[in-house]
Design an enzyme around this catalytic site. Structure first.
Site, PDB file in Angstrom:
ATOM      1  N   SER A 162      25.776 -12.952   2.526  1.00 39.47           N
ATOM      2  CA  SER A 162      25.923 -12.578   3.998  1.00 39.47           C
ATOM      3  C   SER A 162      25.163 -13.526   4.706  1.00 39.47           C
ATOM      4  O   SER A 162      24.468 -14.530   4.028  1.00 39.47           O
ATOM      5  CB  SER A 162      25.145 -11.401   3.786  1.00 39.47           C
ATOM      6  OG  SER A 162      23.753 -11.480   3.493  1.00 39.47           O
ATOM      7  N   ASP A 163      25.551 -13.688   6.035  1.00 36.82           N
ATOM      8  CA  ASP A 163      24.818 -14.350   6.940  1.00 36.82           C
ATOM      9  C   ASP A 163      23.239 -13.543   7.092  1.00 36.82           C
ATOM     10  O   ASP A 163      23.041 -12.377   6.941  1.00 36.82           O
ATOM     11  CB  ASP A 163      25.459 -14.511   8.238  1.00 36.82           C
ATOM     12  CG  ASP A 163      25.198 -15.868   8.974  1.00 36.82           C
ATOM     13  OD1 ASP A 163      24.104 -16.231   8.849  1.00 36.82           O
ATOM     14  OD2 ASP A 163      25.795 -16.305   9.840  1.00 36.82           O
ATOM     15  N   ALA A 164      22.281 -14.399   7.472  1.00 38.88           N
ATOM     16  CA  ALA A 164      21.070 -13.716   7.852  1.00 38.88           C
ATOM     17  C   ALA A 164      20.931 -12.606   8.564  1.00 38.88           C
ATOM     18  O   ALA A 164      21.362 -12.506   9.803  1.00 38.88           O
ATOM     19  CB  ALA A 164      20.123 -14.995   8.326  1.00 38.88           C
TER      20      ALA A 164
END
Ligand code: NAG
Ligand code: NAG
Ligand code: NAG
Ligand code: NAG
Ligand code: NAG
Ligand code: NAG
Length: 789
Positions: free
Chosen positions: A312-314
């Site tokens: 996932s992205d942050a």
């Protein structure tokens, strides 16, 4: 008591249904996974069978080296030993000084490899969209900029340099390339992409991944294949947010997904073999990217057979509840497991660090039966597979010579070359190139004496690099008087410095005015409050901010020939400038050698060969401006758009025009290229054939040598669903000596002619395909056709 009964039940359940064979004590030294000669799959299987649920969960979590360094960036051993084993899938390894980082990476890997039960090294992750993220790393022009080179070989070498600099540090997973399409120009992240076109983006993505991942690292076993894993982002369809607002929903259906957004990813993932992928923040057609099982399970794994992992992205897992509201946000300080279950089931294997780490609920949810063990095992296997493919179990170390590898003389030299191929000459009445023996030159504007690197660089890099002013000064030496004036500040409406700028222009033979956008307030660590591009920096206007346009007008009014250089992270919509100054040059956030490259172009030492990777709208109200709009989009007869070399639009705005200022592929040279003839190798071709070859004769009809990007656009004349008026399907950058004619052969893949039919399948439909060739989407008027049967 109830609690302990429940706990006892859980452990019995775990032991019977879930526990793996030997999950205590150190495995023997002859364990299959420790054997560098065993196959990757055998190693993954063996290692997985030895892991506890806690060890598996740790592989799904991204940690951060900064979690266990002290205020002086020295490793805190106690903290390392307590934290690293729980967040062991990957570590964000950046943003501390280089020498400290090198030590921290080695200390982490040494601890994980030698002092934990199974000895599983970590992926060391960092950024690298236009240079390995280091204060002194080689810094290239922005991705939007180097895409203007239209040169896959150059981009492959650039990727190779990013990879070698990262590799020397022991960093083995780079968050690049960005393959989103710049179709919504108000969005702040346009500068991170390779422009608006799926084919160009795919070809350059392929090149970057190939260069970055390289071949296997020294000192690794037989099963290792790569030195660094590319993390292609952001999966998928991130680049057209509603209103241009970062992370806002993207509208579209399966046809747009299949025709526009997936193809560049397929090229980088399936063809180039990218090992990891980052899912995006937004929702597409109502489905958040980190929960998009269709994209990650059906397409990525089912159709493309992708064996690596998705991260996932942050913060994006938390966003599933807190922003998208497809689950309830956590309450009473208890982390809600729902988003982790949703994301893991959808095929999102790793959670990138965020304020709440939802994947820490994995063990518990498996034991409660809310999450299938097989889903977790699959996710863990994908992450381990990448570690074996990188040879991390044999060589996870930082090299001792990283200071020699990073920012080597050759790398810096190459950065200049990239800029020289990426700067675009937009307009020119003959004022450029400037004579080397010119007596005086005015260098004016708020962009003249600063570095603008755009996003994804470290605070502190602005102090290094060759500014446009410095580049011009060093080019001309003492024989030419350089009259510099800032003119105005980037943001301010204050015109009090105009007087000095006008004076400088009046006493010079030519004036070069540098204006544009910027991604960082130079005094801030991240984007400043008044940056105009970058992540989270979206705009509702594409005109110049502050007093910049007025400054250009004041200089032009002096009568001194005026050249405008845009240094920006996106197209600037200022029709007055196009119509009134003598020449316009575009540099999309140049690299550290940008000033030297710009000088070489302004004075003609280098003949410009960059072509726009993105179209320029005339004003923000005429968005979208991409050239490859679907038929009917601008109410024109697609068969006749370019019939006489003029854009013919059926509809106009009441007080304006939908016609872009400059179209995709546009870029002038100091010579002229004449397209003499075009033919296709076969006028009739089977839909099952692999390719059709387009042969073009191009003459350098001017007086100097130059490079031209020969572009081939295709129009599927009659199709069962609506297709673009034209779409780039092939291009080649060729050097042609003055007066010479070359024959350029460009293969077009038949599979790229497929449309997404109503049957929900890719189909290459029989019929006539029109071929347009030329030096831009606007001038590709030389036509032929072939028939598919
Ligand atoms: C090191 O980490 C431990 C455990 O997190 C902490 O108690 C200690 O204060 C840290 N020491 C330093 C010098 O930061
Ligand atoms: C980075 O470059 C600057 C000069 O631009 C130099 O002073 C500094 O020592 C360099 N640092 C490293 C770690 O290379
Ligand atoms: C990291 O460790 C390896 C293996 O022990 C060693 O060869 C290398 O020199 C170390 N790197 C640094 C920067 O200390
Ligand atoms: C941003 O705004 C502040 C305050 O308005 C100003 O001091 C600063 O110079 C501006 N930064 C830029 C890069 O223009
Ligand atoms: C091209 O054709 C259009 C439509 O027929 C016409 O309006 C325009 O004047 C023509 N341009 C040239 C350069 O002949
Ligand atoms: C296709 O090309 C042929 C030969 O160049 C030409 O005769 C024909 O009119 C073209 N057909 C279409 C539909 O453009």
């Amino acid at each position: 008591m109830k609690i302990s009964i429940a706990a006892a039940f859980v452990s019995v359940f775990a032991a019977s249904a879930l526990a793996s064979p030997s999950t205590s004590g150190k495995p023997p030294s002859n364990a299959v996974y420790k054997n560098p000669h065993a196959s990757v799959e055998a190693r993954v299987k063996d290692l997985l069978s030895r892991m506890t649920w806690e060890e598996k969960q740790a592989q799904l979590i991204q940690g951060d080296v900064r979690h266990y360094v002290d205020a002086n960036n020295h490793v805190n051993k106690t903290a390392l030993q307590s934290m690293a084993p729980n967040e062991a899938g990957a570590m964000f390894a950046a943003m501390i000084p280089r020498d400290d980082l090198a030590i921290a990476i080695n200390a982490t890997q040494s601890f994980l490899l030698h002092d934990t039960r199974l000895g599983i090294p970590s992926l060391m992750q960092s950024e690298g969209i236009h240079g390995y993220l280091d204060l002194n790393g080689t810094l290239f022009t922005s991705p939007l900029g180097f895409a203007c080179s239209f040169n896959p070989d150059l981009v492959e070498e650039l990727g190779d340099i990013v990879g070698s600099e990262a590799e020397s540090m022991g960093v083995n997973n780079i968050f690049a390339p960005v393959l989103d399409l710049s179709r919504e120009l108000r969005w702040g992240r346009v500068e991170e992409n390779y422009g608006e076109d799926p084919h160009l983006t795919g070809e350059l993505g392929y090149a970057f991944v190939t260069g970055l991942q390289g071949s296997k690292k020294a000192g690794t076993g037989k099963s290792a294949k790569y030195r660094v894993a590319s993390m292609v982002k952001h999966f998928v369809a991130f680049g057209s947010p509603e209103g241009g607002l970062n992370t806002a929903p993207v509208a579209g259906g399966e046809r747009d997904l299949r025709s526009l957004y997936l193809p560049p990813f397929k090229r980088a993932i399936k063809d180039a073999g990218a090992l990891s992928i980052m899912s995006a923040y937004h929702s597409y057609d109502g489905v958040p990217a980190a929960a998009n099982s269709h994209a990650m399970n059906d397409v990525l794994r089912g159709e493309w057979d992708f064996k690596g992992f998705v991260s996932s992205d942050a913060g994006a897992i938390d966003f599933l509840c807190s922003i998208h509201h497809i689950c309830e946000t956590s309450t009473n300080g208890v982390t809600n497991p729902a988003p982790a279950i949703i994301a893991l089931n959808a095929g999102n294997d790793m959670e990138m660090a965020g304020s709440t780490m939802h994947y820490l609920t994995t063990v518990d949810q498996v034991k409660k039966g809310n999450l299938k063990a097989s889903v977790v095992d699959e996710a863990v296997s994908r992450i381990l597979r990448v570690k074996f493919l990188l040879g991390l179990f044999e060589n996870p170390w930082t090299a001792s010579n990283y200071n020699k590898v990073i920012h080597s003389k050759a790398n810096v030299e190459f950065a200049r070359k990239v800029d020289e191929e990426s700067i675009v000459l937009l307009e020119n009445d003959g004022t450029l190139p400037i004579s080397e023996s010119i007596e005086s030159i005015a260098v004016i504007g708020p962009q003249a004496n600063v570095m603008q690197y755009g996003d994804y660089v470290l605070h502190g890099v602005f102090e290094r690099g060759v500014t446009p002013l410095a580049g011009i000064q060093s080019y001309v030496g003492k024989s030419t008087k350089v009259n510099y004036a800032e003119g105005c500040k980037l943001w301010s409406n204050d015109e009090s410095e105009f007087k000095a700028a006008v004076k400088a222009a009046k006493k010079s033979k030519v004036a070069v005015v540098m204006v544009g956008t910027w991604s960082r307030d130079q005094n801030e660590l991240w984007q400043g409050l008044n940056a105009t591009t970058g992540e989270h920096v979206d705009v509702n206007d594409l005109a110049l901010v502050g007093a910049q346009l007025k400054l250009v007008k004041a200089i032009q009014a002096t009568g001194t020939p005026t050249v405008v250089v845009y240094i920006s992270g996106k197209p600037i919509a200022e029709p007055w400038i196009k119509d009134n100054v003598n020449a316009v040059v575009q540099a999309f956030y140049p690299g550290e050698q940008g000033g030297n490259a710009l000088a070489n172009i302004l004075f003609g030492k280098v003949n410009p060969s960059g072509k726009l990777s993105v179209s320029f709208p005339t004003y923000v109200g005429s968005l979208p401006s991409y050239y490859n709009y679907n038929k009917g989009g601008r109410s024109i007869d697609p068969g006749h758009i370019y019939a006489n070399g003029t854009l013919v639009f059926g509809h106009q705005y009441v007080l304006g025009t939908p016609v872009p200022m400059w179209l995709f592929g546009h870029g002038l040279s100091y010579t002229t290229f004449t397209y003499e003839s075009v033919k296709v190798a076969q006028s009739k071709i089977s839909a099952k054939a692999s390719q059709v070859e387009v042969e073009v004769k191009v003459k350098n009809s001017g007086k100097v040598d130059g490079q031209e990007v020969v572009q081939v656009y295709i129009n599927d004349v009659v199709s069962s669903v609506v297709t673009p008026v034209m779409a780039l399907k092939g291009f080649k950058k060729v050097a042609i000596k003055a007066g010479k004619t070359v024959t350029v052969k460009i293969p077009i893949k038949i599979s790229e002619l497929a449309l997404w039919a109503q049957s929900q399948k890719y189909v290459v439909e029989p019929g006539v395909f029109q071929v347009y060739v030329g030096g831009s989407a606007e001038t590709a008027t030389l036509a032929t056709n072939f028939t598919v049967y």
